[in-house]
Design an enzyme around this catalytic site. Sequence first.
Site, PDB file in Angstrom:
ATOM      1  N   SER A  19       3.143  37.011  30.545  1.00  0.00           N
ATOM      2  CA  SER A  19       3.815  35.806  31.035  1.00  0.00           C
ATOM      3  C   SER A  19       5.202  36.133  31.575  1.00  0.00           C
ATOM      4  O   SER A  19       5.981  36.854  30.949  1.00  0.00           O
ATOM      5  CB  SER A  19       3.955  34.781  29.902  1.00  0.00           C
ATOM      6  OG  SER A  19       4.756  33.703  30.368  1.00  0.00           O
ATOM      7  N   LYS A  46      -4.658  25.257  27.248  1.00  0.00           N
ATOM      8  CA  LYS A  46      -4.229  24.045  27.952  1.00  0.00           C
ATOM      9  C   LYS A  46      -5.103  22.817  27.639  1.00  0.00           C
ATOM     10  O   LYS A  46      -4.589  21.702  27.574  1.00  0.00           O
ATOM     11  CB  LYS A  46      -4.224  24.277  29.470  1.00  0.00           C
ATOM     12  CG  LYS A  46      -3.115  25.209  29.952  1.00  0.00           C
ATOM     13  CD  LYS A  46      -3.198  25.346  31.466  1.00  0.00           C
ATOM     14  CE  LYS A  46      -2.069  26.189  32.008  1.00  0.00           C
ATOM     15  NZ  LYS A  46      -2.025  26.149  33.477  1.00  0.00           N
ATOM     16  N   ASN A  65       0.322  21.712  30.235  1.00  0.00           N
ATOM     17  CA  ASN A  65       1.038  23.006  30.288  1.00  0.00           C
ATOM     18  C   ASN A  65       2.468  22.907  29.774  1.00  0.00           C
ATOM     19  O   ASN A  65       3.165  23.922  29.732  1.00  0.00           O
ATOM     20  CB  ASN A  65       1.007  23.611  31.698  1.00  0.00           C
ATOM     21  CG  ASN A  65       1.991  22.959  32.645  1.00  0.00           C
ATOM     22  OD1 ASN A  65       2.441  21.835  32.420  1.00  0.00           O
ATOM     23  ND2 ASN A  65       2.338  23.639  33.711  1.00  0.00           N
ATOM     24  N   ASP A  98       1.898  21.681  36.883  1.00  0.00           N
ATOM     25  CA  ASP A  98       1.315  22.575  37.901  1.00  0.00           C
ATOM     26  C   ASP A  98       1.230  21.883  39.268  1.00  0.00           C
ATOM     27  O   ASP A  98       1.518  22.502  40.295  1.00  0.00           O
ATOM     28  CB  ASP A  98      -0.081  23.040  37.467  1.00  0.00           C
ATOM     29  CG  ASP A  98      -0.022  24.080  36.361  1.00  0.00           C
ATOM     30  OD1 ASP A  98       1.008  24.781  36.253  1.00  0.00           O
ATOM     31  OD2 ASP A  98      -0.995  24.193  35.599  1.00  0.00           O
ATOM     32  N   GLY A 109      -9.761  25.525  36.602  1.00  0.00           N
ATOM     33  CA  GLY A 109      -8.673  24.687  36.100  1.00  0.00           C
ATOM     34  C   GLY A 109      -7.563  24.502  37.121  1.00  0.00           C
ATOM     35  O   GLY A 109      -6.996  23.411  37.262  1.00  0.00           O
ATOM     36  N   ALA A 110      -7.248  25.573  37.857  1.00  0.00           N
ATOM     37  CA  ALA A 110      -6.158  25.477  38.830  1.00  0.00           C
ATOM     38  C   ALA A 110      -6.510  24.503  39.951  1.00  0.00           C
ATOM     39  O   ALA A 110      -5.647  23.749  40.428  1.00  0.00           O
ATOM     40  CB  ALA A 110      -5.869  26.864  39.404  1.00  0.00           C
ATOM     41  N   ILE A 168      -2.466  30.368  45.127  1.00  0.00           N
ATOM     42  CA  ILE A 168      -1.764  30.121  43.865  1.00  0.00           C
ATOM     43  C   ILE A 168      -1.531  31.433  43.103  1.00  0.00           C
ATOM     44  O   ILE A 168      -0.782  31.470  42.141  1.00  0.00           O
ATOM     45  CB  ILE A 168      -2.511  29.114  42.984  1.00  0.00           C
ATOM     46  CG1 ILE A 168      -3.858  29.675  42.574  1.00  0.00           C
ATOM     47  CG2 ILE A 168      -2.686  27.784  43.680  1.00  0.00           C
ATOM     48  CD1 ILE A 168      -4.348  29.023  41.316  1.00  0.00           C
ATOM     49  N   GLY A 205       2.229  32.301  46.370  1.00  0.00           N
ATOM     50  CA  GLY A 205       2.096  31.528  45.138  1.00  0.00           C
ATOM     51  C   GLY A 205       3.264  31.637  44.160  1.00  0.00           C
ATOM     52  O   GLY A 205       3.301  30.911  43.165  1.00  0.00           O
TER      53      GLY A 205
HETATM   54  P1  ATR Z   1      -8.628  28.975  36.794  1.00  0.00           P
HETATM   55  O1  ATR Z   1      -8.742  28.070  35.617  1.00  0.00           O
HETATM   56  O2  ATR Z   1      -7.398  29.832  36.777  1.00  0.00           O
HETATM   57  O3  ATR Z   1      -8.789  28.261  38.089  1.00  0.00           O
HETATM   58  P2  ATR Z   1     -11.364  29.908  36.500  1.00  0.00           P
HETATM   59  O4  ATR Z   1     -11.736  28.675  35.806  1.00  0.00           O
HETATM   60  O5  ATR Z   1     -11.836  31.214  35.945  1.00  0.00           O
HETATM   61  O6  ATR Z   1      -9.779  30.068  36.629  1.00  0.00           O
HETATM   62  O7  ATR Z   1     -11.815  29.790  38.030  1.00  0.00           O
HETATM   63  C1  ATR Z   1     -11.783  30.850  38.884  1.00  0.00           C
HETATM   64  C2  ATR Z   1     -12.336  30.443  40.253  1.00  0.00           C
HETATM   65  O8  ATR Z   1     -12.535  31.619  41.028  1.00  0.00           O
HETATM   66  C3  ATR Z   1     -13.669  29.715  40.200  1.00  0.00           C
HETATM   67  O9  ATR Z   1     -13.719  28.790  41.256  1.00  0.00           O
HETATM   68  C4  ATR Z   1     -14.650  30.860  40.421  1.00  0.00           C
HETATM   69  O10 ATR Z   1     -15.900  30.455  40.946  1.00  0.00           O
HETATM   70  P3  ATR Z   1     -17.079  29.966  39.925  1.00  0.00           P
HETATM   71  O11 ATR Z   1     -16.716  28.584  39.488  1.00  0.00           O
HETATM   72  O12 ATR Z   1     -18.305  30.023  40.741  1.00  0.00           O
HETATM   73  O13 ATR Z   1     -17.066  30.963  38.771  1.00  0.00           O
HETATM   74  C5  ATR Z   1     -13.889  31.658  41.445  1.00  0.00           C
HETATM   75  N1  ATR Z   1     -14.353  33.055  41.518  1.00  0.00           N
HETATM   76  C6  ATR Z   1     -14.077  34.043  40.635  1.00  0.00           C
HETATM   77  N2  ATR Z   1     -14.648  35.208  41.032  1.00  0.00           N
HETATM   78  C7  ATR Z   1     -15.324  34.938  42.180  1.00  0.00           C
HETATM   79  C8  ATR Z   1     -16.130  35.715  43.086  1.00  0.00           C
HETATM   80  N3  ATR Z   1     -16.367  37.017  42.871  1.00  0.00           N
HETATM   81  N4  ATR Z   1     -16.657  35.095  44.175  1.00  0.00           N
HETATM   82  C9  ATR Z   1     -16.408  33.782  44.408  1.00  0.00           C
HETATM   83  N5  ATR Z   1     -15.664  32.996  43.584  1.00  0.00           N
HETATM   84  C10 ATR Z   1     -15.126  33.556  42.496  1.00  0.00           C
END
Ligand code: ATR
Length: 285
Positions: A17, A68, A89, A104, A137-138, A227, A250
């Site tokens: 962090s 969160k 957050n 956020d 989540g983002a 981001i 970001g």
């Molecule tokens: P956060 O909460 O930080 O947004 P997350 O919930 O892990 O993190 O989400 C990550 C995002 O990146 C998701 O939209 C994920 O797609 P899926 O919902 O299908 O898992 C996307 N993502 C991660 N790796 C990916 C990849 N190799 N190709 C396409 N999308 C990917």
Amino acid sequence: MADKHNAFVCGYPIKHSRSPLIHSYWLRKYGIEGSYRAIEVAPEEFLKFISHMSEHGYIGGNITIPHKEMAFSACKKLDPAANAIGAVNTVWLENGELIGGNTDAYGFLANLDALVPNWDKKRDGSVKKALVLGAGGAARAIIYALQQRGYQHIHIVNRTVERAQELADHFGDGISVHSWKNADNLVSEVSLIVNTTSLGMAGHGDQEDGFPLSFAQASPETIATDIVYVPLETPFLRKAAAAGLKTADGLGMLLHQAVPGFEKWFGVRPEVCAQTRQIILDDLA
Ligand code: ATR
């Protein structure tokens, strides 16, 4: 003598962090006698920690991954952003009660306001449309933020389409859901493209072709923002810039999302300035 105010950022793990760097800098800059510490709390210990935070000497803090959603459930009251996003957050106490906020969306908007003035204004009065890549989540915070600024249509592209559909159901009208197959066709319609996926994030593997979206159909007025801030120039931003789009990295979102919490805990609204950014850039280097 006024009590020294102590705040924290709590996550699991927490060692990466950068929030302590930001808040410690502001505490020094504004001559506030206070502290801001990173605390690692395992998921099974989190509810106990948060419900006893004042006994540990804390007046509030930031909550990060993976806590969160648990913080959202633990708070007695929520601000409108936390309520809509479903995650907290930032926490503070009011009359001894634990209150949860989510900064956020604020951080995302304030960063664009600072980097691209009038980014959310349409001169011709046409419908404001955005493309959001990802549905984690983002993405929830980004969609909430864009709806707050009057974006009437938001396209969500996600690998797992069902996950995007859940967001569309949650946030109501004006959202459509797509797979990556259709993504290139949406680019010409939108004035803003936001990457919320972990594609291109340091440590998540490189995409051979840079980023799986073509900007060929984009207007040069379109803004691309990520981001992710490690690396600062992500493959998404590099490809967008090469295609002539305006880009916003970001890091500003991280800095601006810290502002409301600092003000709540320490009573001064801090300024995000070049020096604040430099502190994180030095750390990244
Ligand atoms: P956060 O909460 O930080 O947004 P997350 O919930 O892990 O993190 O989400 C990550 C995002 O990146 C998701 O939209 C994920 O797609 P899926 O919902 O299908 O898992 C996307 N993502 C991660 N790796 C990916 C990849 N190799 N190709 C396409 N999308 C990917």
